[in-house]
Design a protein around this motif. Structure first.
Motif, PDB file in Angstrom:
ATOM      1  N   ARG A 161      40.549  46.524  47.112  1.00 42.48           N
ATOM      2  CA  ARG A 161      39.950  46.921  46.140  1.00 42.48           C
ATOM      3  C   ARG A 161      40.335  47.725  45.133  1.00 42.48           C
ATOM      4  N   ILE A 162      40.228  47.847  43.960  1.00 40.80           N
ATOM      5  CA  ILE A 162      40.356  48.717  42.891  1.00 40.80           C
ATOM      6  C   ILE A 162      40.461  50.079  43.222  1.00 40.80           C
ATOM      7  N   LYS A 163      39.434  50.559  43.862  1.00 38.30           N
ATOM      8  CA  LYS A 163      39.319  51.984  44.253  1.00 38.30           C
ATOM      9  C   LYS A 163      40.586  52.509  44.972  1.00 38.30           C
ATOM     10  N   GLU A 164      41.097  51.673  45.683  1.00 38.90           N
ATOM     11  CA  GLU A 164      42.600  51.919  46.295  1.00 38.90           C
ATOM     12  C   GLU A 164      43.545  52.189  45.405  1.00 38.90           C
ATOM     13  N   LEU A 165      43.388  51.979  44.046  1.00 35.89           N
ATOM     14  CA  LEU A 165      44.670  52.077  43.289  1.00 35.89           C
ATOM     15  C   LEU A 165      44.589  53.051  42.191  1.00 35.89           C
ATOM     16  N   ILE A 166      43.402  53.338  42.306  1.00 37.71           N
ATOM     17  CA  ILE A 166      43.256  54.461  40.975  1.00 37.71           C
ATOM     18  C   ILE A 166      43.573  55.698  41.419  1.00 37.71           C
ATOM     19  N   THR A 175      34.868  49.966  40.623  1.00 36.24           N
ATOM     20  CA  THR A 175      35.752  50.329  42.010  1.00 36.24           C
ATOM     21  C   THR A 175      35.687  49.284  43.085  1.00 36.24           C
ATOM     22  N   SER A 176      34.516  48.661  43.203  1.00 33.89           N
ATOM     23  CA  SER A 176      34.444  47.618  44.257  1.00 33.89           C
ATOM     24  C   SER A 176      35.248  46.406  44.147  1.00 33.89           C
ATOM     25  N   GLU A 177      35.490  46.014  42.791  1.00 34.73           N
ATOM     26  CA  GLU A 177      36.071  44.879  42.400  1.00 34.73           C
ATOM     27  C   GLU A 177      37.462  44.532  43.124  1.00 34.73           C
ATOM     28  N   SER A 178      37.970  43.445  43.378  1.00 29.14           N
ATOM     29  CA  SER A 178      38.971  43.187  44.020  1.00 29.14           C
ATOM     30  C   SER A 178      40.253  42.928  43.022  1.00 29.14           C
ATOM     31  N   VAL A 179      41.427  43.146  43.741  1.00 29.34           N
ATOM     32  CA  VAL A 179      42.540  43.207  42.669  1.00 29.34           C
ATOM     33  C   VAL A 179      42.945  42.285  41.964  1.00 29.34           C
ATOM     34  N   ILE A 180      42.451  40.824  42.857  1.00 27.17           N
ATOM     35  CA  ILE A 180      42.627  39.607  42.104  1.00 27.17           C
ATOM     36  C   ILE A 180      41.757  39.240  41.225  1.00 27.17           C
ATOM     37  N   SER A 181      40.547  39.802  41.314  1.00 21.66           N
ATOM     38  CA  SER A 181      39.474  39.725  39.944  1.00 21.66           C
ATOM     39  C   SER A 181      39.952  40.609  38.883  1.00 21.66           C
ATOM     40  N   ALA A 182      40.370  41.744  39.073  1.00 21.67           N
ATOM     41  CA  ALA A 182      40.799  42.627  37.943  1.00 21.67           C
ATOM     42  C   ALA A 182      41.994  42.051  37.299  1.00 21.67           C
ATOM     43  N   ALA A 183      42.982  41.627  37.956  1.00 20.61           N
ATOM     44  CA  ALA A 183      44.233  40.828  37.594  1.00 20.61           C
ATOM     45  C   ALA A 183      43.918  39.223  36.538  1.00 20.61           C
ATOM     46  N   MET A 184      42.846  38.582  36.960  1.00 23.35           N
ATOM     47  CA  MET A 184      42.430  37.686  36.217  1.00 23.35           C
ATOM     48  C   MET A 184      41.586  37.884  35.181  1.00 23.35           C
ATOM     49  N   LYS A 185      40.765  39.144  35.003  1.00 19.16           N
ATOM     50  CA  LYS A 185      40.283  39.810  33.801  1.00 19.16           C
ATOM     51  C   LYS A 185      41.373  39.938  32.681  1.00 19.16           C
ATOM     52  N   MET A 186      42.502  40.546  33.163  1.00 23.98           N
ATOM     53  CA  MET A 186      43.503  40.979  32.558  1.00 23.98           C
ATOM     54  C   MET A 186      44.107  39.818  31.926  1.00 23.98           C
ATOM     55  N   ILE A 187      44.382  38.881  32.645  1.00 25.16           N
ATOM     56  CA  ILE A 187      45.095  37.499  32.029  1.00 25.16           C
ATOM     57  C   ILE A 187      44.246  36.739  31.096  1.00 25.16           C
ATOM     58  N   GLU A 188      42.990  36.576  31.339  1.00 25.94           N
ATOM     59  CA  GLU A 188      42.076  35.965  30.579  1.00 25.94           C
ATOM     60  C   GLU A 188      42.013  36.714  29.214  1.00 25.94           C
ATOM     61  N   ASN A 189      42.165  38.125  29.127  1.00 26.29           N
ATOM     62  CA  ASN A 189      41.866  38.740  27.984  1.00 26.29           C
ATOM     63  C   ASN A 189      43.119  39.204  27.461  1.00 26.29           C
ATOM     64  N   ASN A 190      44.228  38.920  27.815  1.00 28.85           N
ATOM     65  CA  ASN A 190      45.470  39.056  27.381  1.00 28.85           C
ATOM     66  C   ASN A 190      45.472  40.799  27.148  1.00 28.85           C
TER      67      ASN A 190
END
Length: 128
Positions: free
Chosen positions: A2-7, A80-95
């Motif tokens: 989860r994202i909360k583990e990275l911040i 914070t509860s979002e998965s790392v994969i989900s966050a990565a996809m958002k970043m890719i989709e929105n450049n």
């Protein structure tokens, strides 16, 4: 994972009325590629990134200009509860390369594409 583990603790930010130099100084001081722009209630209203700085310099905009006039207003966020994969996809989709992390409307951190790649690589390497 989860994202909360990275911040990390704390959010590097400037107010929307601060000059561009505030964001640039904080980016340099903290060795980061973006600064969250917040309003007077400390809610995120935009982001200022290295890409914004390149555009500003190329256009000859004064570094005394308030961030509200030059920041990226389209704020894509993760929770914070979002998965790392989900966050990565958002970043890719929105450049985008930086993703503010919010909880109950307040910024609690920021993750970069580099943070996500490191996390995904660590996760991949830990599996047999």
């Amino acid at each position: 994972m989860r994202i909360k583990e990275l911040i990390r603790d704390g959010v590097i930010s400037c107010r929307s009325t601060d000059p561009i130099t505030c964001a640039v100084a904080k980016m340099y001081m903290h060795n980061v590629g973006s600064v969250l722009v917040i309003d007077e209630d400390e809610k995120p209203v935009g982001i200022f990134t290295e890409r914004d700085l390149v555009r500003i310099v190329a256009e000859g905009i004064s570094l005394d200009t308030p961030l509200m006039k030059v920041m990226s207003r389209k704020l894509i966020t993760a929770n914070t509860s979002e998965s790392v994969i989900s966050a990565a996809m958002k970043m890719i989709e929105n450049n985008i390369r930086h993703l503010p992390v919010v909880e109950e409307g307040r910024a609690v951190g920021m993750v970069s594409i580099r943070d996500l790649v490191r996390a995904l690589m660590a996760q991949e390497l830990s599996y047999p």
